[in-house]
Design an enzyme around this catalytic site. Sequence first.
Site, PDB file in Angstrom:
ATOM      1  N   LYS A   1      -6.187   5.881  -1.562  1.00  0.00           N
ATOM      2  CA  LYS A   1      -5.150   5.128  -0.855  1.00  0.00           C
ATOM      3  C   LYS A   1      -3.785   5.460  -1.436  1.00  0.00           C
ATOM      4  CE  LYS A   1      -4.142   0.319   0.521  1.00  0.00           C
ATOM      5  NZ  LYS A   1      -4.623  -1.082   0.426  1.00  0.00           N
TER       6      LYS A   1
ATOM      7  N   SER B   1      -4.984  -3.409   4.534  1.00  0.00           N
ATOM      8  CA  SER B   1      -4.049  -2.303   4.529  1.00  0.00           C
ATOM      9  C   SER B   1      -4.698  -0.972   4.168  1.00  0.00           C
ATOM     10  CB  SER B   1      -2.929  -2.602   3.521  1.00  0.00           C
ATOM     11  OG  SER B   1      -3.441  -2.718   2.195  1.00  0.00           O
TER      12      SER B   1
ATOM     13  N   SER C   1      -7.673  -6.603   2.123  1.00  0.00           N
ATOM     14  CA  SER C   1      -7.433  -5.215   2.524  1.00  0.00           C
ATOM     15  C   SER C   1      -8.571  -4.245   2.252  1.00  0.00           C
ATOM     16  CB  SER C   1      -6.151  -4.700   1.875  1.00  0.00           C
ATOM     17  OG  SER C   1      -5.035  -5.374   2.412  1.00  0.00           O
TER      18      SER C   1
END
Length: 511
Positions: free
Chosen positions: A120, A195, A219
């Site tokens: 990420k 996210s 997330s």
Amino acid sequence: MDANKNKGLNRRDVLAGATAAAGILAVAGTSTRALAGASAGNEGLPNSVVEAGKRFRSGSLTSKQLTEAYLSGIEKLEPQLNAFISVLKEEALRTAAERDEELKNGKDRGPLHGIPIVIKDLMDVEGTKTTVGSEAFKDRQSTSDATVVRKLKEAGCILLGKTNMNAFAAGVSGTNTTFGDAHNPWDLDRSPGGSSSGTGAAIAANLCLGGPGTDTGGSIRVPASWVGIAGIRPTFGLVSLKGLYPRSHSLDTTGPLARNVRDLAIFMDAMVGFDPEDKNSALAQPRVSYTAALKDGVKGLRIGIVDNYTYADIDEPVAAAVKEAEKTFKDLGAEIVPIKVKPLEGQLDYAKLFSEILLYEFNQILGDQFRSTPDAERLFGPIVTDNIAKGSKVTAEQYESRIRERPFVIAEVKEAFRSVDAFLTPSLPTTAPLLKAAAKDFGRGRQFTIPFSYTALPSVAIPCGFSPEGLPIGMQLVGNHFQEALLLRMAAAFEDATAFHKRRPPIFFEA
């Protein structure tokens, strides 16, 4: 020199070079409903970390071959999924060749040796840009690895690229005004969740074998639920946050996402551990292997269904899938126990927890920089702009009140673990909304995510069904602090008894 250009391709390079391949897969034109019942049996690519490892060690597959295959898949599917901000092609191929040579010479780093993963793009990776998904940070360079990245590299992982995300991890929609929205491989018009949106989409579409996400208010659990994969939010402090751009200092966690529970456990074995450079790292950590008890089943375990909570305000297909999961656990020998947990039955105001802790802390982290930046609304994006505005209105007194009451709420929730081993809830009350859905549609899920962020409890999200439209439905198992091994054992038993994790989305890479 631009580090991403030096080490690989950035997102725009991938898009420019792959547009012609956008329609290459016949499966991409197949309906979600038609494919929802298809089980995975991919002969070309391994279906798990375990399978890949066996093939590496038998000599039937090399890490470099697998890395090349995934890079090819990224090139083909990126125009549809938009899962990546940068692709680290040269570094990935070089590292894969090194891992192959190590195995050849008798050096075996363990189950993750040679395994391609994604990172990420709020996690520092030395020599790359870490944009945190934002125009404001588009040229931000990382000079060292985040602790969790270092651990995964040391375990033998290959880093394929850095994934798309909500800017500054603000939101669960997967939308991004700078790098473009990530798309759900089950339905490109729908959100993959956020996210950790790009990570979830890449794993579900078979572009890697897993990767770490972050979870502040959901997330990890949100994308796991909406793209039909597995994810775990660990106990706060179990996995180091050093080198991860923060969203909320008292709620942030990082944990793995993967296509099955055993792979989650393998990643957990590599990722956990006390870090003296992380002030929130938990010193008194259990020294356990998260894979050791995965086959022990659930016979004799007690699973709590929380009155006025587990089935409150959820869509009917979600309720039906979770009720069926109850039955599966009962058939496997677990006891299903109705329980009362007052903080979950209306005492906690989830919207206030979100604003008075998460948004307050987010404003403390980023607010001054936001307000001092010209053209901030454009550079930081609309969700961040809204979060900063709301967070700036929360007073220190409101925040401190929430923090003071937190230990008492935690203690009250933990009392339930005297009578049950875990709670069963939906991961979210809905299946994936459309990307263009209103903010309130994405905010509905806070009832099942924020309470366990606030109480710092671990939770595992795994698929437990599909809607009539063929969209994944996720369930959540929540345990006591540092009970990740037990939660993974329970999730593995459910996974072994069902086939939801084997179903393929319409957008799915096959070598």
